[in-house]
Design an enzyme around this catalytic site. Structure first.
Site, short mmCIF file in Angstrom:
data_model
loop_
_atom_site.label_atom_id
_atom_site.label_comp_id
_atom_site.label_asym_id
_atom_site.label_seq_id
_atom_site.Cartn_x
_atom_site.Cartn_y
_atom_site.Cartn_z
CD GLU A 2 24.69 -0.22 -12.66
OE1 GLU A 2 23.92 0.77 -12.59
OE2 GLU A 2 24.42 -1.34 -12.23
CB CYS A 14 20.67 -0.78 -12.27
SG CYS A 14 21.45 -1.15 -10.70
#
Length: 563
Positions: free
Chosen positions: A314, A348
């Protein structure tokens, strides 16, 4: 909650079947729920406990070793973690594992692999459930305080991360693992078919980021739960909380050698694990360049591995809020301020680009600036009224400062509010709102990972073209949100932005995914979209074996048509 381990094990091993074509019946179920997020109001017991834990950490430095083969090891390469909002406070002293120690960690992990993989899933699940209970109760204040002081989180940001989300990861992963054992193939007499969910053959390298204590626990914990052995390289700037998570897992019953705790220089760690013939997986959260580099190293060394390594990554995003003229203005303003500026934009999933129709811009702009003036940036340990604190370190501060200098000098950009920086005591950056005349300006395209919100105002009648712009502007595809009260617009946006976000929100902010409710991840440059927090994530860390047992001997090798 979970049945006692022996009872659960018996249940899992006694899946009755009757008749042809029937599946094994899963006779046990693990019921879990999301951990409640505590409020920490004045005078509450959780607030009192947290303030005591924060007081205990004040001015204190914890010594954190490498833990290899159940042995605490110190090397000569000593490092320090400092508090982001007071970089004069060294919160942790730790050391980097060298190549020799990393190879020793690999050997120790491999020696423990077979026994751990053969351990019933019910027994492994119990360890993580116990760790979750410890985090929920007696160790909650400790893990929150260490996350706040070490990573600069406010009380609520620490609570939803190091407590609620980490607890949820451990509990829901255990639930999914137990239920996976019950997913069996059909059996047709005279044969019995079954699936064994084995761990991967080798070791998994877990490389975790600074911004979520929970992510570190999950990157190392999920593969371990599924029968794997793990080398965990925590972030240098999350060492204090990461080591606390490791210790809690050990105290909960995780055997030695299942997770090797190995702080290390990033490139050295990557070179060492990708050159080992026993690498079977990399579980990663971090930057795109680092993940690409690891992927290339794996590809270059492919012929030496015993198995094809699993890579799960990720890598962040350039997340959007798209506003239609039918949107509720207050929802847009509140959601955008939270998404863009909570934890200093260091999520994120943080909103980094906002698209607003011309007709609503005066109203939205006014409300954004009004609320912006109320945002308090400061010391989250001393002042619980702080909305966010300093960014994580000097490198991050310098990168964000460079973007703000770009915003001041670019003819296409106008700073509407904030943008001042001060690193004299901590790495403080004011929340900044920037308007861009050019939708392709770099500040609208590239990830900043700081408290900087870029805004593009589009003509109302160009909303369809602007949706295409949102989709094509960046290389990422992590999170995004659409604000509209028009169902046709929402339907159109959902189609156009189908690949623009792995987590897509309608009339809600782009942050705040919850384990079990919104499994998290995105594609494109944002990663492999394996959706931790969901039921399928653990499949990445298992290698199923199907077993067929026939109960009626084969009496003749020939077929009837041959007669």
């Amino acid at each position: 909650m979970l049945l006692p381990a022996p009872a659960l094990r018996r249940a899992l091993l006694s899946r009755p079947w009757t008749g042809a074509g029937l599946r094994w019946k899963h006779t046990s179920s693990l019921k879990v729920a999301n951990e409640p997020v505590l409020a920490f109001t004045q005078g509450s017991p959780e607030r009192d406990a947290l303030q005591k834990a924060l007081k205990d950490l004040k001015g204190r430095m914890e010594a954190i070793p490498c833990v290899v083969g159940d042995e605490e090891v110190w090397t000569s390469d000593v490092q320090y973690q400092v508090s982001p909002f007071n970089h004069g406070h060294k919160v942790a002293k730790f050391c980097y594992a060298d190549k020799s120690l990393l190879n020793k960690a690999i050997e120790a992990a491999l020696a423990a692999r077979k026994e751990w993989d053969l351990k019933p899933i019910a027994d492994r699940a119990q360890i993580f459930l116990k760790a979750a209970d410890m985090l929920s109760g007696p160790r909650r204040a400790e893990i929150l305080a260490k996350t706040m002081v070490g990573q600069g989180k406010t009380v609520i940001q620490a609570e939803i991360d190091a407590a609620a989300e980490l607890i949820d990861f451990f509990r829901f992963n255990a639930k999914y693992a137990v239920e996976l054992e019950g997913q069996q193939p059909i059996s047709v007499p005279p044969s019995t078919n079954s699936t064994v969910y084995r761990g991967l053959e080798g070791f998994v390298a877990a490389i975790s980021p600074f911004n979520f204590t929970a992510i570190g626990g999950n990157l190392a914990g999920a593969p371990a739960l599924m029968g794997n052995v793990v080398l965990w390289k925590p972030s240098d700037t999350a060492m204090l909380a990461s080591y606390a998570v490791y210790r809690i897992l050990r105290e909960a019953g995780l055997p030695p050698n299942i997770i090797q705790f190995v702080p290390a220089d990033g490139p050295l760690f990557g070179d060492t694990v990708t050159s080992s013939e026993h690498l079977c997986g990399i579980n990663f959260t971090g930057s795109v360049p680092t993940f690409k580099h690891l992927w290339k190293q794996v590809a270059q060394n492919l012929d030496r591995f015993h198995t094809f390594p699993r890579l799960a990554g990720e890598c962040g995003g350039k997340n959007f809020h798209f506003v239609h003229r039918s949107a509720d203005v207050e929802s847009v303003v509140s959601g955008t301020l939270r998404s863009a500026f909570e934890y200093g934009g260091q999520k994120c999933s943080a909103c980094s680009r906002l698209y607003v129709p011309h007709s609503l811009w005066p109203q939205i702009k006014g409300r954004l600036l009004e609320e912006h003036s109320r945002i308090k940036v400061g010391d989250p340990a001393e002042d619980f009224g702080t909305f966010f604190s300093a960014v994580i370190d000097a490198k991050s501060f310098a990168r964000i400062k460079k973007w703000l200098e770009h915003a001041r000098s670019s003819p296409s950009l106008t700073i509407l509010a904030g943008g001042k920086c001060d690193d004299s005591v901590g790495y403080f950056v004011e929340p900044c709102i920037v308007e861009s005349k050019d939708p392709q300006e770099p500040i609208m395209k590239e990830e900043i990972f700081g408290p900087v919100l870029s805004v593009y105002v589009y003509p109302d009648d160009k909303y369809k073209e602007t949706l295409q712009l949102v989709d094509s502007t960046t290389s990422y595809g992590l999170t995004g949100a659409v604000f509209s009260q028009d169902k046709d617009v929402v339907q159109e946006a959902t189609k156009v932005l189908r690949n623009a976000a792995g987590n897509f929100y309608i009339n809600d902010k782009s942050t705040g995914s919850i384990v079990g409710q919104q499994p998290f991840g995105g594609a494109r440059a944002s990663g492999t979209n394996d959706k931790p927090g969901g039921p399928h994530y653990i499949l990445r860390w298992t290698s199923p074996q199907v077993i067929k047992e026939t109960h009626k001997p084969l009496g003749d090798w020939s077929y009837a048509y041959m007669q």
